[in-house]
Design a protein around this motif. Structure first.
Motif, PDB file in Angstrom:
ATOM      1  N   ARG A 123       8.554  -1.913  -1.387  1.00 40.83           N
ATOM      2  CA  ARG A 123       7.750  -0.711  -1.565  1.00 40.83           C
ATOM      3  C   ARG A 123       6.538  -0.726  -0.632  1.00 40.83           C
ATOM      4  O   ARG A 123       6.169   0.304  -0.052  1.00 40.83           O
ATOM      5  CB  ARG A 123       7.304  -0.578  -3.018  1.00 40.83           C
ATOM      6  CG  ARG A 123       8.440  -0.228  -3.958  1.00 40.83           C
ATOM      7  CD  ARG A 123       7.939   0.160  -5.333  1.00 40.83           C
ATOM      8  NE  ARG A 123       9.041   0.576  -6.195  1.00 40.83           N
ATOM      9  CZ  ARG A 123       8.904   1.011  -7.423  1.00 40.83           C
ATOM     10  NH1 ARG A 123       7.688   1.087  -7.959  1.00 40.83           N
ATOM     11  NH2 ARG A 123       9.953   1.361  -8.139  1.00 40.83           N
ATOM     12  N   GLN A 124       5.901  -1.886  -0.500  1.00 38.48           N
ATOM     13  CA  GLN A 124       4.777  -1.996   0.426  1.00 38.48           C
ATOM     14  C   GLN A 124       5.245  -1.789   1.869  1.00 38.48           C
ATOM     15  O   GLN A 124       4.565  -1.129   2.658  1.00 38.48           O
ATOM     16  CB  GLN A 124       4.108  -3.379   0.286  1.00 38.48           C
ATOM     17  CG  GLN A 124       3.282  -3.566  -0.964  1.00 38.48           C
ATOM     18  CD  GLN A 124       4.131  -3.834  -2.203  1.00 38.48           C
ATOM     19  OE1 GLN A 124       5.361  -3.920  -2.117  1.00 38.48           O
ATOM     20  NE2 GLN A 124       3.495  -3.986  -3.342  1.00 38.48           N
ATOM     21  N   TYR A 125       6.403  -2.343   2.174  1.00 32.12           N
ATOM     22  CA  TYR A 125       6.983  -2.145   3.503  1.00 32.12           C
ATOM     23  C   TYR A 125       7.258  -0.659   3.744  1.00 32.12           C
ATOM     24  O   TYR A 125       6.975  -0.125   4.828  1.00 32.12           O
ATOM     25  CB  TYR A 125       8.286  -2.944   3.617  1.00 32.12           C
ATOM     26  CG  TYR A 125       9.040  -2.735   4.913  1.00 32.12           C
ATOM     27  CD1 TYR A 125       8.722  -3.475   6.041  1.00 32.12           C
ATOM     28  CD2 TYR A 125      10.071  -1.796   5.006  1.00 32.12           C
ATOM     29  CE1 TYR A 125       9.405  -3.286   7.231  1.00 32.12           C
ATOM     30  CE2 TYR A 125      10.755  -1.590   6.184  1.00 32.12           C
ATOM     31  CZ  TYR A 125      10.423  -2.349   7.296  1.00 32.12           C
ATOM     32  OH  TYR A 125      11.094  -2.149   8.467  1.00 32.12           O
ATOM     33  N   PHE A 142       6.250  -8.589   4.040  1.00 31.52           N
ATOM     34  CA  PHE A 142       6.747  -7.709   2.975  1.00 31.52           C
ATOM     35  C   PHE A 142       8.261  -7.869   2.813  1.00 31.52           C
ATOM     36  O   PHE A 142       8.779  -7.925   1.692  1.00 31.52           O
ATOM     37  CB  PHE A 142       6.420  -6.251   3.303  1.00 31.52           C
ATOM     38  CG  PHE A 142       4.951  -5.923   3.254  1.00 31.52           C
ATOM     39  CD1 PHE A 142       4.097  -6.635   2.421  1.00 31.52           C
ATOM     40  CD2 PHE A 142       4.425  -4.908   4.036  1.00 31.52           C
ATOM     41  CE1 PHE A 142       2.741  -6.338   2.370  1.00 31.52           C
ATOM     42  CE2 PHE A 142       3.070  -4.600   3.980  1.00 31.52           C
ATOM     43  CZ  PHE A 142       2.225  -5.313   3.160  1.00 31.52           C
ATOM     44  N   ARG A 154       5.751   1.887   2.391  1.00 29.30           N
ATOM     45  CA  ARG A 154       4.503   2.639   2.540  1.00 29.30           C
ATOM     46  C   ARG A 154       3.943   2.533   3.949  1.00 29.30           C
ATOM     47  O   ARG A 154       3.430   3.510   4.497  1.00 29.30           O
ATOM     48  CB  ARG A 154       3.475   2.132   1.518  1.00 29.30           C
ATOM     49  CG  ARG A 154       3.797   2.523   0.081  1.00 29.30           C
ATOM     50  CD  ARG A 154       2.930   1.777  -0.905  1.00 29.30           C
ATOM     51  NE  ARG A 154       3.324   2.056  -2.283  1.00 29.30           N
ATOM     52  CZ  ARG A 154       2.914   1.348  -3.327  1.00 29.30           C
ATOM     53  NH1 ARG A 154       2.109   0.303  -3.136  1.00 29.30           N
ATOM     54  NH2 ARG A 154       3.319   1.662  -4.545  1.00 29.30           N
ATOM     55  N   ILE A 191      -3.524  -1.649   6.140  1.00 29.38           N
ATOM     56  CA  ILE A 191      -2.841  -2.855   5.661  1.00 29.38           C
ATOM     57  C   ILE A 191      -3.858  -3.930   5.290  1.00 29.38           C
ATOM     58  O   ILE A 191      -3.766  -4.561   4.222  1.00 29.38           O
ATOM     59  CB  ILE A 191      -1.879  -3.389   6.739  1.00 29.38           C
ATOM     60  CG1 ILE A 191      -0.692  -2.443   6.896  1.00 29.38           C
ATOM     61  CG2 ILE A 191      -1.391  -4.787   6.381  1.00 29.38           C
ATOM     62  CD1 ILE A 191       0.245  -2.837   8.024  1.00 29.38           C
ATOM     63  N   ARG A 200       8.877  -7.380  -0.984  1.00 36.19           N
ATOM     64  CA  ARG A 200       7.950  -6.294  -1.345  1.00 36.19           C
ATOM     65  C   ARG A 200       8.324  -5.040  -0.551  1.00 36.19           C
ATOM     66  O   ARG A 200       7.608  -4.591   0.334  1.00 36.19           O
ATOM     67  CB  ARG A 200       6.508  -6.730  -1.076  1.00 36.19           C
ATOM     68  CG  ARG A 200       6.105  -7.979  -1.826  1.00 36.19           C
ATOM     69  CD  ARG A 200       4.712  -8.428  -1.434  1.00 36.19           C
ATOM     70  NE  ARG A 200       3.692  -7.538  -1.970  1.00 36.19           N
ATOM     71  CZ  ARG A 200       2.454  -7.460  -1.497  1.00 36.19           C
ATOM     72  NH1 ARG A 200       2.118  -8.188  -0.431  1.00 36.19           N
ATOM     73  NH2 ARG A 200       1.580  -6.648  -2.049  1.00 36.19           N
ATOM     74  N   ASN A 242      -5.660  -3.305   2.076  1.00 38.88           N
ATOM     75  CA  ASN A 242      -4.838  -3.555   0.890  1.00 38.88           C
ATOM     76  C   ASN A 242      -4.462  -5.024   0.730  1.00 38.88           C
ATOM     77  O   ASN A 242      -3.758  -5.378  -0.211  1.00 38.88           O
ATOM     78  CB  ASN A 242      -3.561  -2.708   0.958  1.00 38.88           C
ATOM     79  CG  ASN A 242      -3.818  -1.250   0.634  1.00 38.88           C
ATOM     80  OD1 ASN A 242      -3.864  -0.851  -0.524  1.00 38.88           O
ATOM     81  ND2 ASN A 242      -4.015  -0.440   1.671  1.00 38.88           N
ATOM     82  N   ARG A 249       4.663  -6.560   8.005  1.00 39.13           N
ATOM     83  CA  ARG A 249       5.985  -6.001   7.709  1.00 39.13           C
ATOM     84  C   ARG A 249       6.995  -7.115   7.480  1.00 39.13           C
ATOM     85  O   ARG A 249       7.846  -7.034   6.581  1.00 39.13           O
ATOM     86  CB  ARG A 249       6.429  -5.090   8.852  1.00 39.13           C
ATOM     87  CG  ARG A 249       5.672  -3.772   8.880  1.00 39.13           C
ATOM     88  CD  ARG A 249       5.982  -2.932  10.098  1.00 39.13           C
ATOM     89  NE  ARG A 249       7.351  -2.435  10.084  1.00 39.13           N
ATOM     90  CZ  ARG A 249       7.805  -1.525  10.929  1.00 39.13           C
ATOM     91  NH1 ARG A 249       7.010  -1.036  11.876  1.00 39.13           N
ATOM     92  NH2 ARG A 249       9.052  -1.101  10.852  1.00 39.13           N
TER      93      ARG A 249
END
Length: 324
Positions: A136-138, A129, A140, A183, A134, A186, A126
Motif C-alpha cells: 500500500r505504501q508502495y 516497501f 501511494r 516519503i 508494504r 512519512n 520503493r
C-alpha cells in the motif's frame, strides 16, 4: 490470502492509474513539443534511467537483506544508518555530475545531477516497501508520482502553453524532489531514532558486496536493451532519436504493470512459496496482463494515425519492438 489479494488489488489499481498517466503524458507531450524539443526531453529521461547505478548496489543489498522481513521487526537505528550512508554517497555523486555538467554546458546532465539524490531516495524506499510487503505504501508513492506528472503536464501545456523541453525537464526534477520529501516525511519512525551507527563499517560494505552483482546485472541488461538507443542517439539525426524514443515510450507503458506486479513476487513468495492458491492467483494476473499487452499495438497504431501523424515512422519501430 485475503490480505494478499487486497494488497495486490491496491497495487494493481495504482498501476492502472500510472498507466493512464503514462498514456496522457506520452501522447500529449510529443503532440505539443515538436520533434526536436521532444528529442531533447527524451535525452534527459534516457540519461536519468542510469541514476540507480550510482547506488553501487546498496539499495539492492537492502532489498535482499530485508526481503520477507516484517517491517516492525527491522532495527530502526541500523536502517537509519544505511539510509544516511546512501544519501551522503549520492550527494557526492550529484556534486561530481553537477561540476561535469557545468564544464560541458549540458542542460540534460545538469538536471540529472540534481535528480540523483531524490531519485535514489525514492528508489530505495520503493525497494524497501516491496521487500517488506508494504504494497500500500508502495502504491501511494506510485500514485503520487503519477498524479504530479499528469498535473504538471496539463499545466505546462494548457495553462502556460510551454513548447520548450527544458521546462518539462525541470518539472520532472521537481516532482522527484516532492515525492522524495513526502516519503521522508512519512518515514519519521526511522529518522526520529536519536543516533545512528558508524557510517563506514563492514556492514555497510556488506550491502555493497551483496547488491553490487544485482546492480551490475541490471546495468548489463539496461545497456543491452538500450544499446539501440545509444546508436540512434550518437549516429543518427535528432528526428530519428525522437521517433525511436516515442516508440520506446509506447513499450514502456506496457511494461509498467508487468514490472510493478512482478516486483512484488520476491517478498511475497519468500514467505508463502508453499501456497499453491497464491501461485495460481499470481499466474492468473500475469495471463491477464500478457493478453492486454499483446493487443496494445493496435491501439497505438490508431492513435498515432489519428493525432500524432508526425510520428508515423515510429510505428515500424513499435511493430519490431512488439515482435521482439
Amino acid at each position: 490470502m485475503e490480505k494478499t489479494s487486497r494488497s495486490l488489488f491496491s497495487l494493481l489499481a495504482s498501476n492502472m492509474f500510472a498507466l493512464m498517466s503514462a498514456i496522457v503524458t506520452s501522447f500529449l507531450i510529443p503532440k505539443f513539443l515538436g520533434i526536436e524539443q521532444y528529442s531533447m526531453l527524451k535525452t534527459y529521461t534516457f540519461f536519468a534511467n542510469y541514476i540507480p547505478v550510482l547506488q553501487l548496489g546498496i539499495a539492492d543489498g537492502m532489498y535482499l537483506k530485508y526481503g520477507g522481513v516484517e517491517y516492525t521487526s527491522i532495527d530502526r537505528r541500523k536502517l537509519k544508518t544505511e539510509l544516511v550512508f546512501l544519501t551522503i554517497l549520492q550527494a557526492a555523486f550529484s556534486l561530481i555530475l553537477l561540476i561535469f555538467s557545468l564544464s560541458i554546458n549540458d542542460q540534460a546532465v545538469l538536471l540529472v545531477s540534481v535528480s540523483v539524490v531524490p531519485s535514489n531516495i525514492i528508489n530505495v524506499f520503493r525497494l524497501l516497501f516491496q521487500a517488506t510487503g508494504r504494497f500500500r505504501q508502495y502504491s501511494r508513492v506510485l500514485l503520487l508520482d503519477s498524479i504530479l506528472r499528469v498535473i504538471s503536464t496539463v499545466i505546462l501545456i494548457f495553462v502556460f502553453q510551454v513548447t520548450i523541453a527544458f521546462f518539462f525537464m525541470i518539472s520532472l526534477t521537481l516532482i522527484q524532489c516532492v515525492v522524495a520529501l513526502v516519503i521522508l516525511a512519512n518515514a519519521i519512525d526511522i529518522f526520529s531514532v536519536p543516533r545512528f551507527e558508524k557510517l563506514l563499517s563492514a556492514e555497510r560494505f556488506d550491502l555493497i558486496r551483496s547488491g553490487l552483482p544485482i546492480m551490475l546485472g541490471n546495468l548489463s541488461s539496461m545497456l543491452f536493451y538500450s544499446l539501440d538507443r545509444w546508436f540512434v542517439k550518437i549516429l543518427l539525426r535528432v528526428e530519428d532519436f525522437a521517433y525511436y524514443s516515442f516508440a520506446v515510450s509506447m513499450m514502456s507503458m506496457i511494461l509498467i504493470l508487468v514490472e510493478s506486479v512482478s516486483a512484488t513476487f520476491y517478498p511475497m513468495l519468500s514467505r508463502r512459496y508453499t501456497e499453491i492458491s497464491l501461485l495460481r492467483t499470481l499466474k492468473t494476473y500475469l495471463l491477464i496482463l500478457g493478453t492486454f499487452a499483446g493487443t496494445a499495438y493496435f491501439g497505438f497504431d490508431l492513435i498515432v494515425n489519428w493525432i500524432l501523424t508526425d510520428y508515423l515512422p515510429s510505428l515500424d519501430v513499435i511493430a519490431i519492438l512488439f515482435a521482439g
